[in-house]
Design an enzyme around this catalytic site. Structure first.
Site, mmCIF file in Angstrom:
data_model
loop_
_atom_site.group_PDB
_atom_site.id
_atom_site.type_symbol
_atom_site.label_atom_id
_atom_site.label_comp_id
_atom_site.label_asym_id
_atom_site.label_seq_id
_atom_site.Cartn_x
_atom_site.Cartn_y
_atom_site.Cartn_z
ATOM 1 N N ASP A 1 0.853 -1.191 0.000
ATOM 2 C CA ASP A 1 0.000 0.000 0.000
ATOM 3 C C ASP A 1 0.889 1.241 0.000
ATOM 4 O OD1 ASP A 1 -2.245 1.805 0.390
ATOM 5 O OD2 ASP A 1 -3.348 0.123 1.235
ATOM 6 N N HIS B 1 2.044 1.888 -3.226
ATOM 7 C CA HIS B 1 1.081 2.825 -3.807
ATOM 8 C C HIS B 1 1.570 4.266 -3.764
ATOM 9 C CE1 HIS B 1 -2.600 -0.077 -3.249
ATOM 10 N NE2 HIS B 1 -1.601 -0.609 -3.943
#
Length: 403
Positions: A226, A249
């Site tokens: 993430d 991310h």
């Protein structure tokens, strides 16, 4: 711009000298040392050493003087259950010297509290220092395999209300959720750490920051499933430099304004970072219907290696499992800079600026954007409801309606 760079360089030099002085002082001051082995820790990776860690902490935190040191020695693996280290402590600084390996229980079913939202927590410890070459292993796979919501999984290392915080050198692997949370802290330095989890591990952010001021993060590697770093509401003066991010991310401001909430984020600088095969690069994300502001945010001197979404502002952010609600308000986004981005992207629509029609994004600057696709073709830019400028003659110039 040159003056700004010189000012940032000056403050970085001062910061590095300050950290060096602190570590030097730790070596010179006659601090009290408290090894977990002296408080009956086994260190075989199988025996629960939680009580030994609590007893060691109580001794170290209760000791006086300039500094107390809790030592987790090299060559041993220590199993601990969810644990809380509370302050305030009597010494001016409390140092956790992590040289060994600390592991969580092998799977969710053998956690002493399976509903715990934190594995290791430090609270209200002024001058907390966590340093060393050791590792914490959250053993998160059993949580991921059960497809639990993020709210049902614990953070590996949660630090709250710990002003003058230093974290350096340590490694964290396989956290069930985010690796490190920094909440309600002032004057924070994080450097030379490594945070690792599989690319498909859910919600394993590297560092989440909330309600904190004067946070400096630099010279670290973050490879997770993430956000490498997530800057949530309540933060001001956040400086992030030389982070190797990816997979993951990217570095995100937000998400902000969930459930109509009010957000406040300002004075964020992200410089000299690399996004290597990340889902996103530089991202600002807000929920429809939110309130408040995100302003004075800059991403500068960024290297891209096949990043999917190198630049993105998304004011229509909706997380999985949430229901979209009609937009009646929006977090106000202003004074945003994307400067000197270079490298490759894997996506045709590489830059997306999707701002709210309610507030629009204002004073957005994009200069020196040199992004190509892996095949050498020029990517596209999608912009909506954004006011700003660009000196570039290609790619970003047509993004702004008011040029």
């Amino acid at each position: 711009m040159v003056h700004i760079k010189l000012i940032l360089l000056f403050f970085e030099i001062i910061l590095r000298l300050s950290v060096s002085v602190i570590f030097l002082c730790f070596g010179l001051v006659n601090g009290q040392n408290f090894s977990v082995l002296d408080f009956d820790a086994t260190g075989d990776g199988q025996t629960d050493d939680s009580n030994a860690f609590v007893k060691t902490w109580n001794a170290a935190c209760g000791g006086g003087g300039d500094i107390s040191i809790l030592l987790i020695p090299a060559g041993r693996t220590f199993l601990i259950q969810p644990i809380v280290f509370n302050g305030p402590c009597r010494s001016s600084n409390t140092k956790v010297q992590l040289e060994g390996i600390v592991v969580a229980p092998s799977n969710k079913e053998v956690w002493s509290n399976p509903n715990s939202r934190m594995w290791i927590k430090f609270s209200a410890v002024l001058g907390l220092v966590i340093v060393g070459s050791g590792t914490i292993n959250g053993r998160g796979s059993s949580f991921w395999e059960q497809h639990l919501k993020a709210s049902q999984r614990p953070t590996s290392l949660h630090i709250s209300k710990c002003d003058n915080l230093i974290i350096s050198g340590i490694t964290s692997i396989d956290s069930p959720k985010n690796h490190i949370s920094i909440a309600a802290c002032t004057n924070v330095v994080v450097s030379n750490i490594g945070l690792f989890a599989p690319e498909d591990s859910p919600n394993t952010d590297g560092i989440d920051i909330s309600r904190s001021t004067n946070v400096n993060i630099f010279d670290s590697t973050i490879q997770t499933g993430d956000d490498c770093i997530a800057i949530n509401t309540g933060n001001t003066n956040i400086n992030i430099t030389r982070i190797n991010c990816g997979p993951g991310h990217g570095i995100s401001v937000g998400s902000l304004g969930v459930n109509g909430g009010s957000a406040a984020v300002s004075d964020v600088q992200v410089t000299q970072c690399t996004f290597n095969q990340t889902m996103n690069g530089a991202r600002i994300k807000t929920w429809p219907g939110g309130q408040g502001y995100a302003r004075n945010i800059s991403f500068e001197n960024i290297t891209l290696i096949n990043a999917k979404n190198p630049i993105i502002i998304d004011q229509q952010y909706i997380d999985k499992g949430r229901v979209y609600s009609a937009e009646k308000s929006a977090v106000a986004i202003s004074n945003i800079k994307f400067i000197d981005f270079r490298g490759t992207t894997s996506k045709k629509n590489a830059i997306k600026i999707d701002c709210s029609a309610t507030t629009r994004c204002k004073d957005v600057l994009m200069n020196g954007i040199n992004i190509t696709m892996a095949d050498g073709k020029q990517p596209r830019v999608d912009c909506k409801n954004v006011d700003g400028k660009s000196e570039d003659t290609i790619l970003t110039h047509d993004c702004f309606e008011n040029i």
